[in-house]
Design a protein around this motif. Sequence first.
Motif, short mmCIF file in Angstrom:
data_model
loop_
_atom_site.label_atom_id
_atom_site.label_comp_id
_atom_site.label_asym_id
_atom_site.label_seq_id
_atom_site.Cartn_x
_atom_site.Cartn_y
_atom_site.Cartn_z
N PRO A 1 -0.79 3.77 27.34
CA PRO A 1 0.46 3.12 26.92
C PRO A 1 1.16 2.34 28.02
N ALA A 2 0.98 2.75 29.28
CA ALA A 2 1.63 2.04 30.38
C ALA A 2 1.12 0.62 30.54
N SER A 3 -0.01 0.30 29.93
CA SER A 3 -0.55 -1.06 29.99
C SER A 3 0.20 -2.02 29.08
N TYR A 4 0.98 -1.47 28.15
CA TYR A 4 1.58 -2.32 27.12
C TYR A 4 3.09 -2.22 27.00
N PHE A 5 3.69 -1.18 27.58
CA PHE A 5 5.13 -0.97 27.44
C PHE A 5 5.79 -0.90 28.81
N PRO A 6 7.05 -1.35 28.90
CA PRO A 6 7.73 -1.47 30.20
C PRO A 6 8.38 -0.18 30.68
N PHE A 7 7.57 0.73 31.17
CA PHE A 7 8.10 1.93 31.81
C PHE A 7 8.48 1.58 33.25
N GLU A 8 9.73 1.85 33.61
CA GLU A 8 10.26 1.35 34.89
C GLU A 8 9.58 2.00 36.09
N ASP A 9 9.36 3.28 36.05
CA ASP A 9 8.76 4.01 37.18
C ASP A 9 7.59 4.80 36.63
N ALA A 10 6.39 4.22 36.72
CA ALA A 10 5.22 4.82 36.07
C ALA A 10 4.02 4.80 37.00
N GLU A 11 3.22 5.85 36.90
CA GLU A 11 1.98 5.96 37.64
C GLU A 11 0.87 6.34 36.67
N VAL A 12 -0.24 5.62 36.73
CA VAL A 12 -1.38 5.86 35.85
C VAL A 12 -2.48 6.53 36.64
N LEU A 13 -2.94 7.69 36.15
CA LEU A 13 -3.93 8.49 36.86
C LEU A 13 -5.05 8.91 35.93
N GLY A 14 -6.21 9.15 36.51
CA GLY A 14 -7.32 9.71 35.75
C GLY A 14 -7.07 11.17 35.41
N LEU A 15 -7.86 11.69 34.52
CA LEU A 15 -7.69 13.08 34.09
C LEU A 15 -8.09 14.07 35.18
N HIS A 16 -8.90 13.63 36.12
CA HIS A 16 -9.36 14.54 37.18
C HIS A 16 -8.36 14.63 38.33
N VAL A 17 -7.31 13.81 38.31
CA VAL A 17 -6.33 13.77 39.39
C VAL A 17 -5.20 14.75 39.09
N PRO A 18 -4.80 15.59 40.04
CA PRO A 18 -3.68 16.51 39.81
C PRO A 18 -2.41 15.75 39.43
N THR A 19 -1.59 16.37 38.61
CA THR A 19 -0.36 15.74 38.14
C THR A 19 0.72 15.86 39.20
N PRO A 20 1.26 14.73 39.70
CA PRO A 20 2.35 14.80 40.67
C PRO A 20 3.68 15.09 39.98
N GLU A 21 4.72 15.20 40.77
CA GLU A 21 6.04 15.44 40.22
C GLU A 21 6.46 14.29 39.31
N ALA A 22 7.03 14.63 38.17
CA ALA A 22 7.44 13.61 37.20
C ALA A 22 8.48 14.20 36.26
N ASP A 23 9.18 13.31 35.56
CA ASP A 23 10.09 13.75 34.50
C ASP A 23 9.34 13.90 33.18
N VAL A 24 8.40 12.98 32.94
CA VAL A 24 7.63 13.00 31.70
C VAL A 24 6.17 12.72 32.03
N VAL A 25 5.28 13.52 31.46
CA VAL A 25 3.84 13.29 31.59
C VAL A 25 3.29 12.91 30.22
#
Length: 259
Positions: A38-62
């Motif tokens: 979805p981050a490829s199509y919608f304007p999320f102001e502060d977004a990081e796109v990661l693969g499924l094998h990458v640990p989830t960093p701190e965030a408000d919404v995953v």
Amino acid sequence: MCWQALFRMAENLAGQAMRYVFHNIRNTKNIGDLACCPASYFPFEDAEVLGLHVPTPEADVVVYGGGHIYRSVQNKLSQSSARKVIWGIGLVAYRRWWLERWRLSRAFELIGCRDYAVPGTEYVPCVSCMDDGFDAPAAPVHDVVLYWHKEKSRGLVQPEGIPSMHNAQGNLAESLSFIASGKTVVTNYYHGTYWALLMGRKVLSLPFNDKFAGFKYPPAFATATDWQEYLPYAVAAPPDYLEECRSINRAFFDKVQNL
């Protein structure tokens, strides 16, 4: 009002941007998997796109999705205490979802499923419908084209003279251009089926598992070996299918923004 809501209100008043992390399949040449974030199509102001094998960093919404990634999502739930969203993943083929949905539904704020009428979810078709390649596809120049899955095509009949392309070939724009070139699209690829339906092409789908059973407007179906006999039965989706899918995704984006 719960403390989480009060905290979110304080964040908004302070003007602090929400931080979003998106997980989907990234280490692949499968064009559909790469195209369904979805981050490829919608304007999320502060977004990081990661693969499924990458640990989830701190965030408000995953946000997990899209794609056929239910098992991977299950494995990642304990990695973050953030609010969690499923966006456009496939569930109809996962029989355990029907057993586990009551427990797992409590882990998510929103569950958007690309399959139609799956209990415990809301219908949100794959977000790749937002790509501008669907806006004005070229007119078809072939009666039939074959768009096939590179890893799932053992036994697939591929007659000479019918243009063909596989799902790890080129990029999304090239794939959409190829699909648009056929009046009828024959495909054993989930996203090939979906994209052809979005373009209003007649579609004959050759399923290799149950994940093809979730389309709101099903194509015609055949097998990898007998599909030429079923070409006359290929069907198109309603003409407003593209806008329907886009409207649903826009509304879901608003819901995610308002968490």
